[in-house]
Design an enzyme around this catalytic site. Structure first.
Site: not given
Lengths: 138, 304
Positions: B51-52, B80, B101, B129
């Protein structure tokens, strides 16, 4: 035990007993070339026991770190054998690279080169929180 | 240049302004379809999200802009061993704005300290959030009409549920808001949110383990999922995951004009049968996410 007075220098007085060595290490006093005296468990009317640090030279002190580790400390600047300036410490708003965040989910646990930084969120309780994850300092 | 890392960085007035712009976008989408022409949004998702990420991408496309980025850490240089700081220095030279995120709490803050362009926190571990909170606020605004004088119940994982922490903090700045925190003992809302945010703001709150106790008083019931990814111990997750299940019988005990919200994805905590009840607003909420993110992108890019 007699430790002489100093003419020009700094006396850190009213240190909570047992905190003196921590201050000695954090302020890196072992790196100074001047005379430094560490007095542990001195008798104190106010505190029962206290630690005292005498530095035989006026140096720049990180008062924020000192305030965080030992907020009861009084800093006496001695000039010509007299107390020229006396300062009582308080908890600093920020402390950098003194406390380590214990939250395994915090970015500081993996990111290279990131300073550990904590902010004072409750002065009455002396609560510090990591500026990144807001975990309480333990 | 502004970033958005924590919802409390936005004043109440700024939130009102974002909600107003989002409502205007919903009413007049054509006015906004070229606003971000030639602008690029980088979506840096070091942790999976549907969703986000999609709502950020849809938001930028609907503003006429473009999107670049990755949707899992394995397809980025962090696999890496690259630091967040280095990744951001590079990406901020390619994009005009970044949505990030990351599973580590505070990572978007580190990004904002190194970035040359605005950074939006799209979720950092169990911490913050803020764009979900803006989504929740827009939904409450559209469904209830105001933020003052509401009783809101938060149910489920209130310990790790970052959306709960952010929404409770945001609502603490409004008048006469009552909060009911419903959770198992192990997943109670962190004490610092109660003591350092809600109590100084004078918010009346109750903690309970009983979902039904205050059901008839609620204007909003905010359900959350017990998140498997926040547990170090799988046995704890299994024990707690089905603590609360909202079914139609329980919803019928709510006020007629109340609404049920959920940041989604849901697992078992809301029965499918609830979806048809007019109080179920979680899919509308998901849609609101796109519009409020459009408003936020415009604000941070300083596009009128």
């Amino acid at each position: 035990m007699i430790i002489g007075n100093i003419t020009n220098g700094i006396v850190l007085d009213h240190i909570q007993a047992g905190k003196g060595m921590e201050i000695y290490e954090v302020l890196k006093l072992s790196e100074l070339s001047c005379t430094v005296a560490m007095i542990n468990n001195a008798d104190s009317v106010k505190m029962g026991k206290k630690d005292i640090v005498k530095i035989n030279e006026v140096i720049d002190l990180d008062l924020d770190i000192l305030g965080y580790i030992a907020p009861t400390t009084t800093v006496n600047i001695i000039k010509d054998g007299k107390v020229e300036h006396r300062k009582r410490l308080q908890l600093p708003e920020r402390v950098v690279d003194v406390i380590t965040c214990k939250n395994p989910r915090c970015i500081t646990s993996v990111e290279r080169g990131l300073k550990q930084s904590f902010k004072l969120t409750n002065r009455e309780k002396g609560t510090y929180r990591c500026i990144y994850c807001e975990s309480e300092a333990k | 240049m502004r970033h958005l890392i924590d919802i409390l960085e936005l004043s109440v007035e700024e939130i009102d302004e974002l909600v107003a712009v989002a409502n205007d976008i919903i009413a007049n989408p054509e006015k906004y379809q070229e606003k971000c022409r030639h602008k690029k949004l980088a979506t840096l998702f070091f942790e999976p999200s549907t969703r986000t990420r999609l709502s950020f991408e849809a938001a930028m496309y609907e503003l006429g802009g473009n999107v670049l980025g990755f949707s899992e850490a394995q397809s980025s240089s962090s696999a890496k061993g690259e630091s967040v700081a280095d990744t951001i220095k590079v990406v901020s030279s390619y994009a005009d704005i970044i949505a990030m995120r990351h599973p580590k709490e505070g990572a978007p803050m580190v990004a904002s300290m190194k970035s040359d362009v605005p950074v939006i926190n799209a979720g950092d571990g169990g911490h913050n959030h803020p764009t979900q909170t803006l989504t929740d606020l827009l939904t409450i605004n559209r469904e209830i009409g105001h933020f003052d004088n509401i009783t809101i119940g938060f149910c489920g994982d209130l310990k790790f549920g970052r959306t709960v922490h952010s929404l409770a903090s945001a609502l603490s700045r409004y008048e006469n808001v009552k909060m009911i925190f419903i959770s198992p003992e192990e997943l109670r809302i962190p004490e610092h949110i109660l003591k350092e945010t809600l109590e100084p703001a004078g918010i009346e709150y109750v903690e309970t383990t009983d979902l039904m106790q205050y059901m008839g008083e609620l204007d909003v019931l905010y359900m959350t999922r017990v998140q498997k990814e926040r547990f170090f111990n799988e046995a704890d997750y299994i024990r707690l995951k089905d603590s609360y299940i909202l079914d139609l019988e329980k919803v019928h005990c709510m006020k007629e004009d109340a609404c049920v919200l959920h940041p989604l994805p849901r697992v078992n905590e809301i029965a499918i049968e609830v979806d048809e009840d007019p109080r179920a607003k979680y899919f509308i909420q998901a849609k609101c996410g796109k519009y409020i993110r459009m408003a936020l992108i415009l604000k941070l890019l300083e596009i009128k």
